[in-house]
Structures are given as C-alpha cells and as structure tokens.
Design a protein around this motif. Structure first.
Motif, mmCIF file in Angstrom:
data_model
loop_
_atom_site.group_PDB
_atom_site.id
_atom_site.type_symbol
_atom_site.label_atom_id
_atom_site.label_comp_id
_atom_site.label_asym_id
_atom_site.label_seq_id
_atom_site.Cartn_x
_atom_site.Cartn_y
_atom_site.Cartn_z
ATOM 1 N N LEU A 197 33.602 -76.878 -34.538
ATOM 2 C CA LEU A 197 32.286 -76.441 -33.989
ATOM 3 C C LEU A 197 31.957 -77.122 -32.812
ATOM 4 C CD1 LEU A 197 30.339 -76.928 -37.396
ATOM 5 C CD2 LEU A 197 30.815 -74.997 -35.977
ATOM 6 N N ASP A 198 32.716 -78.575 -32.814
ATOM 7 C CA ASP A 198 32.475 -79.297 -31.414
ATOM 8 C C ASP A 198 33.156 -78.435 -30.326
ATOM 9 O OD1 ASP A 198 31.254 -81.793 -31.831
ATOM 10 O OD2 ASP A 198 32.912 -82.629 -32.738
ATOM 11 N N HIS A 199 34.314 -77.799 -30.548
ATOM 12 C CA HIS A 199 35.040 -76.993 -29.644
ATOM 13 C C HIS A 199 34.040 -75.744 -29.295
ATOM 14 C CE1 HIS A 199 38.178 -74.530 -27.594
ATOM 15 N NE2 HIS A 199 37.814 -73.615 -28.555
ATOM 16 N N VAL A 200 33.341 -75.261 -30.140
ATOM 17 C CA VAL A 200 32.627 -73.892 -29.934
ATOM 18 C C VAL A 200 31.400 -74.417 -28.870
ATOM 19 C CG1 VAL A 200 30.639 -72.459 -31.055
ATOM 20 C CG2 VAL A 200 33.216 -72.630 -31.996
ATOM 21 N N ALA A 201 30.932 -75.700 -29.342
ATOM 22 C CA ALA A 201 29.645 -76.039 -28.415
ATOM 23 C C ALA A 201 30.335 -76.430 -26.927
ATOM 24 C CB ALA A 201 29.148 -77.513 -29.017
ATOM 25 N N ASP A 202 31.323 -76.955 -26.780
ATOM 26 C CA ASP A 202 31.821 -77.002 -25.416
ATOM 27 C C ASP A 202 32.299 -75.737 -24.765
ATOM 28 O OD1 ASP A 202 31.510 -79.708 -25.673
ATOM 29 O OD2 ASP A 202 33.456 -80.113 -26.458
ATOM 30 N N ARG A 203 33.159 -74.994 -25.383
ATOM 31 C CA ARG A 203 33.690 -73.717 -25.014
ATOM 32 C C ARG A 203 32.340 -72.701 -24.506
ATOM 33 N NH1 ARG A 203 35.184 -68.678 -24.740
ATOM 34 N NH2 ARG A 203 37.267 -68.163 -24.858
ATOM 35 N N PHE A 204 31.378 -72.830 -25.191
ATOM 36 C CA PHE A 204 30.082 -71.941 -24.740
ATOM 37 C C PHE A 204 29.136 -72.750 -24.144
ATOM 38 C CE2 PHE A 204 32.455 -69.635 -28.121
ATOM 39 C CZ PHE A 204 32.733 -68.485 -27.695
ATOM 40 N N ASP A 205 29.230 -73.795 -23.817
ATOM 41 C CA ASP A 205 28.489 -74.536 -22.796
ATOM 42 C C ASP A 205 26.863 -74.565 -23.522
ATOM 43 O OD1 ASP A 205 27.613 -76.116 -20.885
ATOM 44 O OD2 ASP A 205 26.847 -74.629 -19.822
ATOM 45 N N LEU A 206 27.163 -74.977 -24.992
ATOM 46 C CA LEU A 206 25.872 -75.089 -25.794
ATOM 47 C C LEU A 206 24.953 -76.459 -25.466
ATOM 48 C CD1 LEU A 206 26.946 -73.377 -29.110
ATOM 49 C CD2 LEU A 206 25.859 -72.278 -26.774
ATOM 50 N N ARG A 207 25.849 -77.417 -25.350
ATOM 51 C CA ARG A 207 25.317 -79.003 -25.451
ATOM 52 C C ARG A 207 23.830 -79.010 -24.454
ATOM 53 N NH1 ARG A 207 28.645 -81.872 -28.925
ATOM 54 N NH2 ARG A 207 30.696 -80.860 -28.740
ATOM 55 N N ARG A 208 24.044 -78.313 -23.423
ATOM 56 C CA ARG A 208 22.869 -78.691 -22.386
ATOM 57 C C ARG A 208 21.474 -78.308 -22.852
ATOM 58 N NH1 ARG A 208 22.219 -73.640 -19.443
ATOM 59 N NH2 ARG A 208 23.954 -72.465 -19.778
ATOM 60 N N ASP A 209 21.563 -77.281 -23.851
ATOM 61 C CA ASP A 209 20.116 -77.250 -24.372
ATOM 62 C C ASP A 209 20.129 -77.640 -26.043
ATOM 63 O OD1 ASP A 209 19.499 -75.455 -22.465
ATOM 64 O OD2 ASP A 209 20.708 -73.818 -23.010
ATOM 65 N N ILE A 210 20.947 -78.581 -26.214
ATOM 66 C CA ILE A 210 20.677 -79.307 -27.757
ATOM 67 C C ILE A 210 20.058 -80.615 -27.518
ATOM 68 C CG2 ILE A 210 21.747 -79.967 -29.841
ATOM 69 C CD1 ILE A 210 23.920 -77.669 -29.167
#
Length: 524
Positions: free
Chosen positions: A85-98
C-alpha cells in the motif's frame, strides 16, 4: 474548498483518491493514522496476516501494478501488505492529497459537507466519501479493573508499532477470533507461559502458507485478466469453481473426501464452497462442521482440550472462518493453558492478573485483548454525521443500519459509504468489493457533474428489506457473530452484510446506474 473529501487512507481511500482525481476533481483525504494503510497500518499484532491469497487481495485497476509488484507469500503478512500500500501511494503520487494524523470528528451537510477534525480544523466539499473500513474501531475492553492492572496490556487492533517482547512473560490472551488465532501460536513461542481465555471456540482451517514460487507467480500474472474476471463473477470474490451439488446428494465417503481436499487446499472456500447448501441447510452444514471437529480431535492430543476447542454453538461458516498456522497444535504445549470462560466467566482484572467468577486467580505479566471490533457501523457512527435538517446518523441507525445498496443513506445527500452495511463487504474478498464500490461512486460522480444525489426512503426501505430477506434464508442469523452486531453490548441484532454474493450485487448496482440511478433523487 474541495469537490470531494475522503475519510480514510486504507485500501478503499487510496483507490477512491486515485479514481476521483482521475475525474479532475479536487480531493482531500483525512487519515487518523500517521501512515497510509488503514486496517494494515493499525493491526500489527504477531501473526497478522490476510486470509485471502496475496495475488487476489490486491488491486486490479492497474495492469502495470499487477505485473511489477512481487508477492513473496501465498498469504501476505501485515508488513508485506503495508509495503504494497505504501508502494501504491508513491507510485500513483497519492500522498500530496492525504493529510495524516487527522481524525474527523464531525461532518454536517448544509448544501455542502462541512467537515471538522478533532484538532478543530475545518474543510468543506460537495461530496463526502466515508472510506473508514468495516473492521477499524476496536471494541472497548468490557472487564472491570483494567486500570488497576500492574502489568502491560494491549489490544490486537491497536498494536504498538515497535512490537512487544513476550520473552519469559506470563501472558494472558482474551479472545479466540481471527486475531487471537493468528497471534496465539507466535506468542506461545516467546512467552514463559501463555494462558488463553476462550469464551467461544472458533472454526479454523490450516492456511498451509508458503513462499510463492517464481513460476507460480509468473503463471498468475500471465492469466491475471481471467483470474480477476472469475473473482468478480463468484459469490465470494475469491476465484473458485462454484459448487454444483448438495451435500445430501453424495454418500458420506465421497463427502469426506471432498472435505479433505478442501482442508488440504488451505482456503476460506475450500470446504465452505464444496456444496451448494452448506450455508442454507443445517443438516448439510453439520456434515462440514463435524468434519472440522474431527480434524481438531486429530490435532489436539488432550481429548478434553479438543472438546473445548470444538465449536458447537454455531454452524460452520456463520462466523467468519479463520485460517491458521499451528493454532490447534499450540494447545499441545505444556506451557499453554486453556481456560473456558463460558463455564467460568472473567469477573475482574486485578493488579496481579485476572480473576474468574468462581474465584480462580491467574497471575499475569501481560494481557492481550483479541476481542475484535465494532464491525461495519462503528467507524461510521464514531463520526458525528449530520445530514439534511441536522439528522444524526447515530440516531437514524439506533435500531440497526439502513442504507441503499450499502452505498448511500436516505436523508444524507452526497454521502457515499464504501463497503457499508447492506453490501457484500465482509462476506467477500474486500478488495474486489472495494474496487466495485469505488468504481460505482466515481461513475456516479461523473454522471452527476456537480448535482446533488440522495437515496430515497422508499428505495432504502426496499433494499434493507431485501438484505434482511436474503440473510434470513441463510444460517448466518443463527450465530451470535459480529456480522449480527452480537459482540457489542447494546448494539441492535441485525444481519448487516448482503449475503446475495458479489456477482449478483454487482449486477444489481449496474442496473441501478443504467436506469439513471434509480432509487435516488438528483437535483441541482
């Protein structure tokens, strides 16, 4: 000002963020934990592991992700799922909106959803997506005297991130549900002595977990499209050929051979999916239940312990079956004690340990509560959700949850619940159900184009009645399970998930959407 606010950054929240951002919406995710992962961020107890195979308990939305991620075990442990799940968050650049470390306290609809965090921060959005998970609010400890305990205590649902060292300790584990069954064998290996306090024995099957051979993984990846299609068309969301016979249609020898093959398969559906009527006919179910009890008698050397560990108060499968690694064999150890707290209930936690109603004293250094969750509704009612005219979700659900498709609640415009009560959710492979729900919500928002949507009271009542009718046709309501809310004192006894299966449910949701969201009112 956002188009959508998502509460929760677990499997459903991450995918919802990805899909809604793909529509060009301005999206914000609030997550209570200090990392993404939801359930897999919090549940770090010894042995925490998924009971659906890793290659199936994973996203299907990205073929590239499917091919690049390398699962190492048949059944993934918590660290591997969290890494994924950490990989998914990074791969799809999700962290900037979390926004991590942010617990939502309240949300009120006044033309838009106005959200307030525990820290007092406020934000608003047209749409609110509750991606808070079905098993995310631990059930409080319900035994007097905990504050007086002189040792350390832990709940499996809120495990310390740094881990716990049980070496040489006198440990007591309260509860033998999934987290207890997974953690007990590992704690037993470390502890000086382990005492297990069991109220209700559980059916459990061996996982036969093992490393994933490279050739096995290559074969899965080569056929992923077909495997995913099969999963979506099954009852459980786990790819398997459907049963075609009643358990009554075969002789006892053939039936036992099929159950043995299911046992050796090491799967939630290995035995439960062997025949068509195991969850609707008690006599058919008894054949499977007795088979599992016979295996417990083979594994546990002491007949008295084997009897205590053998469930007889509920049909097989009506509480979620567990997959284990050496659970029953653990009770053959001289340094493991089994205490039947149905016969002699826990009365009080004392400074030195635990006392039962009959006066038995157990001196303990550490207590572990594997006592489960306020399932399906707990995370939703934990937030003070107020819909149209200030309507409270807590009050609306006082007599049990009512929702349309498990996706929306009448009186709460522009609110969506991912795998909410009234959907297959916990009776299925959660990732299959999560992706289906998020895709439906995303398609709905694209259709709405900024308009307001609300489930009608009539559609909600009809769906709630349908969920109850389907559930009543099964054996599920005969068990005092968390599916029924029976594990939480005072919670209404209502069968919460939809037992019609993943495939049928998907079809019904698609029909609603195809009829311009029949059962909903859409306004400007």
């Amino acid at each position: 000002m956002f188009d959508a606010i998502i509460v929760g950054a677990g499997l459903s929240g991450l995918y919802a963020l990805h899909r809604l951002r793909g529509l060009g919406l301005r999206v914000k995710v609030f997550e209570a934990g200090d990392g993404v992962g939801g359930t897999w961020h919090w549940n770090r107890y010894p042995g925490a592991r998924c009971d659906v195979e890793s290659v199936d308990y994973s996203y299907s939305f990205s073929p590239e992700l499917e091919q690049e991620w390398i699962w190492t075990e048949r059944y993934p442990g918590q660290p591997e799922i969290l890494a994924y799940l950490d990989h998914v968050a990074d791969r799809f650049d999700l962290r900037r909106d979390i926004q991590l470390g942010t617990r939502v306290r309240a949300a009120r609809f006044e033309g838009r959803w106005h959200v307030t965090t525990e820290a007092g921060e406020q934000a608003s959005a047209r749409y609110l997506v509750m991606a808070t998970g079905c098993l995310s609010v631990p059930k409080p400890v319900e035994v007097d005297g905990l504050a007086s305990f002189g040792g350390e205590w832990y709940h499996t649902g809120r495990w310390p991130h740094e881990g716990v060292d049980f070496t040489g300790r006198r440990v007591g584990v309260v509860g033998t549900g999934s987290s207890g069954i997974q953690s007990i064998p590992i704690i037993a290996e470390q502890a000086g002595h382990l005492t297990v306090f069991q109220r209700t024995p559980n059916f459990s099957l061996p996982a036969f977990n093992r490393p994933l051979a490279p050739e096995t993984l290559r074969a899965v990846k080569a056929a992923y499209g077909e495997r995913r299609r099969l999963a979506r068309e099954t009852h459980s969301g786990i790819p398997a050929e459907p049963a075609v016979q009643s358990a009554h249609e075969v002789d006892p020898d053939e039936r036992r051979a099929r159950y043995q093959a299911g046992w050796e398969r090491g799967s939630l559906v290995g035995i439960l999916g062997a025949y068509t009527d195991l969850l609707i006919d008690r006599a058919a179910n008894d054949t499977a239940a007795e088979f599992v009890r016979s295996k417990i008698r083979e594994l546990v050397e002491d007949p008295a312990k084997a009897d205590l560990l053998s469930p007889r108060d509920h049909p097989f499968g009506t509480k979620r079956p567990c997959l284990d690694s050496g659970y029953f064999e653990t009770f053959n150890r001289d340094d493991v004690t089994l205490v039947d707290v149905r016969a002699d209930p826990i009365a009080q936690i004392t400074p030195k340990g635990l006392r039962t109603a009959a006066g038995a004293e157990y001196e303990l250094d550490t207590l572990v509560f594997a006592t489960g969750f306020d399932a399906m509704t707990g995370a939703l009612t934990a937030v003070d959700l107020r819909g149209a005219d200030g309507r409270s979700l807590r009050r609306t659900w006082e007599a049990g949850p009512r929702a349309y498709l498990g996706l929306a609640v009448a009186g709460f415009p522009n609110l969506f619940t991912v795998t909410g009560p009234g959907s297959p959710s916990v009776l299925s492979n959660m990732v299959v159900s999560i992706e289906q729900h998020v895709d439906w919500i995303a398609d709905c928002l694209a259709f709405l184009d900024g308009r307001t949507i609300e489930a009608t009271a009539e559609a909600q009542q009809a769906w709630t009645a349908h969920v109850a009718e389907v559930g009543a046709a099964t054996l599920y309501p005969t068990a005092d399970s968390w599916y029924m809310g029976a594990n939480v004192p005072g919670k209404p006894r209502v069968f919460m998930p939809y037992a019609g299966g993943v495939a049928l449910y998907r079809q019904l949701c698609e029909e609603v959407a195809a009829k311009d969201y029949e059962g909903f009112t859409i306004t400007r």
